[in-house]
Design an enzyme around this catalytic site. Structure first.
Site, short mmCIF file in Angstrom:
data_model
loop_
_atom_site.label_atom_id
_atom_site.label_comp_id
_atom_site.label_asym_id
_atom_site.label_seq_id
_atom_site.Cartn_x
_atom_site.Cartn_y
_atom_site.Cartn_z
N ASP A 1 -18.25 -11.29 -21.79
CA ASP A 1 -18.88 -11.31 -20.47
C ASP A 1 -20.39 -11.47 -20.56
O ASP A 1 -20.98 -12.34 -19.91
CB ASP A 1 -18.54 -10.04 -19.68
N SER B 1 -24.22 -7.74 -25.43
CA SER B 1 -23.42 -6.90 -26.32
C SER B 1 -22.72 -7.74 -27.38
O SER B 1 -22.21 -7.21 -28.35
CB SER B 1 -22.36 -6.17 -25.51
N LYS C 1 -11.49 -12.31 -15.87
CA LYS C 1 -11.79 -12.53 -17.29
C LYS C 1 -11.36 -13.91 -17.79
O LYS C 1 -12.11 -14.59 -18.48
CB LYS C 1 -11.05 -11.45 -18.10
N GLU D 1 4.23 -11.19 -6.22
CA GLU D 1 3.17 -11.34 -7.23
C GLU D 1 3.54 -10.79 -8.60
O GLU D 1 2.87 -11.11 -9.58
CB GLU D 1 1.88 -10.68 -6.72
N GLY E 1 0.84 -1.19 0.00
CA GLY E 1 0.00 0.00 0.00
C GLY E 1 0.87 1.24 0.00
O GLY E 1 2.06 1.17 0.32
N TYR F 1 3.93 -3.20 2.51
CA TYR F 1 3.23 -2.52 3.60
C TYR F 1 2.62 -3.55 4.55
O TYR F 1 2.59 -3.35 5.77
CB TYR F 1 2.14 -1.61 3.03
#
Ligand code: XMP
Length: 523
Positions: A237, A233, A379, A180, A63, A91
């Site tokens: 998704d 659409s 996604k 990460e 952070g 952090y």
């Protein structure tokens, strides 16, 4: 019960506390890639979420703040008394140190950014299999000056004597760098060691396997008679959401596809063929192109264009939804990144670069219950579900197409005269790339219309026509992107086809701008 609560499940998984980290979503994705469910929450809600979710491990993110600032993010230290292993990153480590009797101070040499080599002191457990001398990626302004009782050092680096620390007895671990990010060598292994080794999380998360549970949850929510309206659409998704909801409630799903006049060639027909003819869904196509293009007349400012399109979409969709009498439910393909309770999403100091419009843009006064079966998924997980549901690869793996459609690729005022050549050029770009399978290496590939006249010669005549720009980018998540090249013969063919087959362009150019500082779309 909301869709989200249904994933609180039988316990297990990793709870990630977001202290405002740039990389928080990346931590969540890395954990899921290990086959373990993960969920992000803000510090203020961490204890509440923990009690509901009953995770097998907690990760405290990095952070931008300092733990000794009076308004630093407030996490209840009771989280350390739940008998759950905790890993603090950057952090998160500093917070952990401060609440376990250690001390945090500003880094002496100021902030430390970038690569540094890790010197492994103790390769048991957390650092098992991690190479000594590997590169790790640091980004911090404070550092731990003293550890509390019970902690030992597992690794250090030149600027940082406490690069990796642990209190094994209590299950507390910390890393000053970011495991990460891709630049940290063996970062994935370190996270795997914590999640699967130390915390013994079950690796039973597989998005393809949760289709049945999702279908059952939709049935539960909608009941035996409920009707759902969904704005389709044709993107990944909303398509996956539609097929999932359709599997749950069949003909009680009513899909609405709004043709805003800003679609690519063949788009509307493709949606009709797949959803109406193949899946036999109730699909209504609303041709609102006159209205969209009419209201866009004279509007040249990019933000203004986006606002007009977003507003009309909501109005058209709301009217249609109201006509679907009896429908009390609104289906949406909302994804996890849209709903994460993140510090950045709630009042973080992020500036608006573009106001994004999504088909889901929720009409607040619709007074309908949301059905969002994808709201805990990323996604790539939605794609896995789409494959599981048998959706064709051409749809599941398709490139993203923005809600405002070709309007953001047609600079300045949008007119039919500009859209026609853009549509034709874009079709050529897609055809040439897709038939060679070159799209697999690209995130997006499309044409842009630049209304700047330049001189050319076609046949024996002088022409004075607009510029067509080719935009080819690779990306992981659209946050950053690199421009890409195609084999020269393919570029030549695209250029020559556009100049020969499309009336309106005297020049085709290649965009060689990365993001940042450019963006992927031109507006
Ligand atoms: P930019 O142009 O900001 O785009 O680099 C990043 C990604 O977002 C897509 N995009 C949108 N998607 N509604 C959407 O659903 C929008 O308003 C919108 N604007 C941009 C863009 O295609 C790229 O993938």
């Amino acid at each position: 019960m909301s869709q989200h609560d249904s994933t609180d499940g039988p316990g297990g998984g990793v709870l990630i506390v977001d202290f405002g980290a740039q990389y928080c979503q990346l931590i969540a994705r890395r954990v899921r890639e290990l086959g373990v469910y993960s969920r992000i929450t803000v510090p203020e809600r961490a204890m509440f979420t923990l009690q509901h979710m009953r995770p097998a491990a907690v990760i405290l993110s990095g952070g931008p703040r300092s733990v000794y600032e009076h308004d630093a993010p407030a996490l209840d230290p009771a989280i350390l008394r739940q008998g759950v292993p905790v890993l603090g990153i950057c952090y998160g480590l500093q917070w952990l140190a401060q609440h376990t009797g250690g001390e945090v101070t500003p880094a002496q040499s100021g902030a430390e950014y970038g690569r540094t080599q890790l010197e492994v002191v103790d390769a048991e457990g957390l650092l098992a299999g991690v190479r000594d001398g590997g590169i790790v990626w640091m980004s911090h302004g404070d550092k731990v000056a003293r550890l509390g009782p019970g902690f030992v050092v597992l690794a250090k680096s030149a600027p940082c004597p406490f690069a990796v620390v642990a209190d094994r007895a209590r299950g507390f671990y910390g890393m000053q760098f970011h495991p990460e990010v891709a630049h940290t060598e063996d970062g994935a292994r370190m996270l795997a060691n914590f999640v699967l080794g130390v915390a013994r999380c079950r690796a039973d998360w597989n998005p393809g396997n949760i289709v049945d549970a999702k279908v059952a949850a939709v049935r539960d929510l909608v009941g035996e008679h409920g009707e759902v309206v969904l704005g389709l659409s044709g993107g990944v998704d909303s398509s996956v959401a539609a097929v999932l909801i359709h599997r749950a409630i069949g003909a009680r799903l009513h899909c609405v596809f709004v043709d805003n006049g800003l679609l690519r060639a063949g788009e509307r027909e493709g949606v009709e063929a797949l959803f109406r003819d193949h899946y036999h869904m109730d699909l209504e196509v609303v041709d609102a192109s006159e209205r969209f293009l009419g209201e866009l007349r004279g509007v040249a400012d990019p933000e203004q264009k986006r606002k007009v399109i977003g507003r009309i979409f909501v109005e058209v969709f709301r009217d249609k939804a109201r006509q679907k009498r009896g429908a009390r439910f609104l289906g949406q393909g909302t994804l996890y990144p849209d709903v994460i309770e993140s510090v950045a999403a709630h009042g973080g100091a992020t500036s608006t670069i573009k106001s994004h419009h999504n088909v889901g843009g929720l009409p607040a006064d619709l007074d309908m219950t949301l059905v969002e079966p994808l709201r805990d998924l990323f996604k790539d997980e939605v794609r896995a579900i789409g494959r599981q549901l048998g959706l064709p690869s051409a749809l599941v793996d398709r490139q993203p197409f923005p809600g405002p459609g070709l309007a953001v690729r047609c600079l300045g005022e949008v007119t039919r005269d500009k859209l026609a050549p853009l549509r034709a050029a874009d079709r050529i770009v897609r055809e040439e790339i897709e038939q060679r399978g070159l799209h697999r290496n690209l995130w997006q590939y499309f044409a842009v219309h630049v209304p700047q006249k330049s001189v050319g010669v076609k046949g024996d005549a002088r022409v004075y026509e607009d510029v067509c720009v080719l935009r080819l980018v690779s990306s992981q998540d659209a946050m950053t992107a690199d421009w890409e090249l195609l084999p020269v013969d393919v570029l030549k063919r695209i250029g020559s086809r556009i100049l020969n087959e499309v009336k309106g362009y005297s020049r085709v150019c290649l965009d060689i701008s990365s993001k940042p500082p450019a963006t992927i779309e031109w507006e």
